[in-house]
Design a protein around this motif. Sequence first.
Motif, PDB file in Angstrom:
ATOM      1  N   VAL A  47       0.872  -1.179   0.000  1.00  0.00           N
ATOM      2  CA  VAL A  47       0.000   0.000   0.000  1.00  0.00           C
ATOM      3  C   VAL A  47       0.909   1.229   0.000  1.00  0.00           C
ATOM      4  CG1 VAL A  47      -1.871   1.243   1.132  1.00  0.00           C
ATOM      5  CG2 VAL A  47      -1.751  -1.254   1.315  1.00  0.00           C
ATOM      6  N   GLY A  48       0.805   2.048  -1.041  1.00  0.00           N
ATOM      7  CA  GLY A  48       1.615   3.261  -1.127  1.00  0.00           C
ATOM      8  C   GLY A  48       2.640   3.199  -2.236  1.00  0.00           C
ATOM      9  N   PRO A  51       8.054   7.084  -3.045  1.00  0.00           N
ATOM     10  CA  PRO A  51       9.411   6.613  -3.341  1.00  0.00           C
ATOM     11  C   PRO A  51       9.749   5.286  -2.663  1.00  0.00           C
ATOM     12  CG  PRO A  51       9.445   8.922  -2.610  1.00  0.00           C
ATOM     13  CD  PRO A  51       8.029   8.459  -2.502  1.00  0.00           C
ATOM     14  N   ILE A  74      -1.044  -0.754  -4.430  1.00  0.00           N
ATOM     15  CA  ILE A  74      -2.254   0.073  -4.303  1.00  0.00           C
ATOM     16  C   ILE A  74      -1.799   1.502  -4.049  1.00  0.00           C
ATOM     17  CG2 ILE A  74      -4.371   0.467  -2.978  1.00  0.00           C
ATOM     18  CD1 ILE A  74      -3.990  -2.507  -1.971  1.00  0.00           C
ATOM     19  N   GLU A  75      -2.184   2.423  -4.904  1.00  0.00           N
ATOM     20  CA  GLU A  75      -1.768   3.818  -4.731  1.00  0.00           C
ATOM     21  C   GLU A  75      -2.967   4.736  -4.940  1.00  0.00           C
ATOM     22  OE1 GLU A  75       0.679   5.857  -3.688  1.00  0.00           O
ATOM     23  OE2 GLU A  75      -0.587   7.493  -4.411  1.00  0.00           O
ATOM     24  N   SER A  98      17.083  15.901  -1.295  1.00  0.00           N
ATOM     25  CA  SER A  98      18.497  15.664  -1.537  1.00  0.00           C
ATOM     26  C   SER A  98      18.727  14.170  -1.349  1.00  0.00           C
ATOM     27  CB  SER A  98      19.308  16.578  -0.623  1.00  0.00           C
ATOM     28  OG  SER A  98      19.911  15.892   0.388  1.00  0.00           O
ATOM     29  N   ASN A 165      10.919  15.426  -6.411  1.00  0.00           N
ATOM     30  CA  ASN A 165      10.307  14.153  -6.010  1.00  0.00           C
ATOM     31  C   ASN A 165       9.572  13.492  -7.179  1.00  0.00           C
ATOM     32  OD1 ASN A 165      11.275  14.930  -3.565  1.00  0.00           O
ATOM     33  ND2 ASN A 165       9.317  14.910  -2.486  1.00  0.00           N
ATOM     34  N   ALA A 188      -6.542   4.138  -6.511  1.00  0.00           N
ATOM     35  CA  ALA A 188      -7.428   3.303  -5.679  1.00  0.00           C
ATOM     36  C   ALA A 188      -7.049   3.531  -4.231  1.00  0.00           C
ATOM     37  CB  ALA A 188      -7.250   1.831  -6.031  1.00  0.00           C
ATOM     38  N   VAL A 252       8.480  25.683   1.818  1.00  0.00           N
ATOM     39  CA  VAL A 252       9.269  25.347   0.624  1.00  0.00           C
ATOM     40  C   VAL A 252       8.936  26.334  -0.493  1.00  0.00           C
ATOM     41  CG1 VAL A 252       9.408  22.886   1.194  1.00  0.00           C
ATOM     42  CG2 VAL A 252       7.541  23.692  -0.243  1.00  0.00           C
ATOM     43  N   GLY A 389       9.661   3.337   4.991  1.00  0.00           N
ATOM     44  CA  GLY A 389       9.551   4.767   4.690  1.00  0.00           C
ATOM     45  C   GLY A 389       8.850   5.529   5.797  1.00  0.00           C
ATOM     46  N   ASP A 390       8.124   6.587   5.403  1.00  0.00           N
ATOM     47  CA  ASP A 390       7.476   7.457   6.397  1.00  0.00           C
ATOM     48  C   ASP A 390       6.411   6.732   7.221  1.00  0.00           C
ATOM     49  OD1 ASP A 390       9.072   9.489   5.476  1.00  0.00           O
ATOM     50  OD2 ASP A 390       7.462  10.963   5.367  1.00  0.00           O
ATOM     51  N   GLN A 401      17.029  13.554   5.204  1.00  0.00           N
ATOM     52  CA  GLN A 401      17.261  12.105   5.278  1.00  0.00           C
ATOM     53  C   GLN A 401      16.018  11.233   5.133  1.00  0.00           C
ATOM     54  OE1 GLN A 401      20.094  10.457   5.272  1.00  0.00           O
ATOM     55  NE2 GLN A 401      21.315  12.318   5.209  1.00  0.00           N
ATOM     56  N   GLY A 402      14.797  11.798   5.209  1.00  0.00           N
ATOM     57  CA  GLY A 402      13.589  10.970   5.243  1.00  0.00           C
ATOM     58  C   GLY A 402      13.450  10.040   4.047  1.00  0.00           C
TER      59      GLY A 402
END
Length: 494
Positions: A47-48, A51, A74-75, A98, A165, A188, A252, A389-390, A401-402
Amino acid sequence: MHRSSLLRLGRITKVWSRSQAPRIESCRGYATESSQSHHDLYDVVCVGGGPAGLSLLAGLRASPVTSRLKVALIEGQDIQSSQAKFDISAPFSNRCSSLTPTSVSHLKEIGAWSSVEEKRVQPYQEMQVWDGVSGASINFDWASPAQGIIQPPDSTGTIAYMIENNNLTRALSQRLTSFEDITLFSPARVDSINLGEDLHDFNMQSWPIVTLNSGQKLAARLLIGADGANSPVRNFAGMVSRGWDYNRHGVVATLAMNDAGWGGEEHKIAYQRFLPTGPIALLPLPGNAASLVWSTTPERATRLKGLKAEDFVAMVNAAFRLDPVELTYLHSLEEGQVKEVNWRESQHSADEMRIPKRVTAVQPGTVANFPLKMRHADTYTGERVALIGDAAHTIHPLAGQGLNQGQGDAASLVRAIKAAVEHGADIGSQEALDAYNRDRWAANNLLLGVVDKLHKLYQFESGPIVPLRSFGLSAVNRLPALKKFLMKSATGAA
Ligand SMILES: Cc1cc2nc3c(=O)[nH]c(=O)nc-3n(C[C@H](O)[C@H](O)[C@H](O)COP(=O)(O)OP(=O)(O)OC[C@H]3O[C@@H](n4cnc5c(N)ncnc54)[C@H](O)[C@@H]3O)c2cc1C
């Protein structure tokens, strides 16, 4: 409600099966929202498609050991439309990251980097970081003999690569859909996730069943949550995520600088000044463009967003040049910053060699703000679930760094799944996933802790902390071995 489409690429999806596991067959042909009432079985449901998720699935497909697992993505957003041809002359997006050389090596290994539009990527070789209160500074530059550094991790001396991104996710999704047998649900959304029930004569009680907004149900041998900071997968699995909100927003914007070669085309510099309200960073993009990430209070972020372009530009220039006390006054003005900054700057002499060139313009429509927070899940894995990831961790962007952590997670989870397949183990079992949790949790926790302390350390405007942190920064600047370690950490090589 989104129109959900199921894109099936290729012919057959191979079974990865163990003794008692059900055989997973591909469901052939195209399916739409309501055409299937049964559970479709998958080895991996991710799911997701940010990146982290895209990198994980491309990594699974790129390895001969795992390439035949039956996988689904699924995105919530439309991945196919994001693959549209990139207009290389279009203005730069305000969402840039970065990327460390280590992440770039990983992207090359899984075959995604060749789809990146490199003309819109900007490597940088030097970082100037300083304390906005005391002026103490540290400089990172692989090329400088004073660093006492023999070999940068990358032969070009690059510390990191600035990339939009959407350039990265486009390259990753192109790479992913270049493989056969990828089942893509996009756009979806996940409606709910429950545990399975027995299917035929097979016990599926430990299998997560994902129900899409179309009503379609997918059963996952391994469910991966790459679904960002508010992860529905993490919530389903009951994995606790701890942390705090910083009461800061990241502002930003895409900016134009007055010198096409600021730092020189071959030697670009990233700048970061720590102010008591948070750091402001100016990161180079190709040509005379730059990406701004300014961490500040929600009130100041709102005020900055509402300024006229010329006043916004004046504020960014002032934030690299004027004292925090003067900045506080400037933030209190509703307009007219440009005049006020000009006058104040004429009373100051800034070391123009150490600070960025002047910002001349802000690209219309690119000023935006994001609330900043720190979160870390207690664990990344459970029975038939893994987070990357997040969804697993959210970090303050001051160290950039995330996204890189997410790439590290994806590479590590692919290694764990590969090892399980090679040893004939169940890829969804806690034992198979333990290696991933061991590999990534402590490393990410260390980085989250360091970045959190840095954020807190620089909030002090006065008191004993200020000279101490300045002494620390100057001391590190004079210690080549420690600087080498910090630089290697920044590039992802430590
Ligand atoms: C101001 C700022 C600057 C940053 N700069 C940097 C930097 O320089 N370097 C760096 O490394 N990192 C940086 N980061 C962090 C970086 O942006 C994130 O860490 C990264 O984007 C996270 O990627 P991800 O794939 O884990 O999650 P996301 O990018 O959040 O992707 C999650 C995906 O899941 C999908 N999704 C969520 N819920 C559902 C659902 N229910 N159904 C279907 N799909 C769903 C979403 O649509 C989304 O596409 C920055 C962050 C901020 C805020």
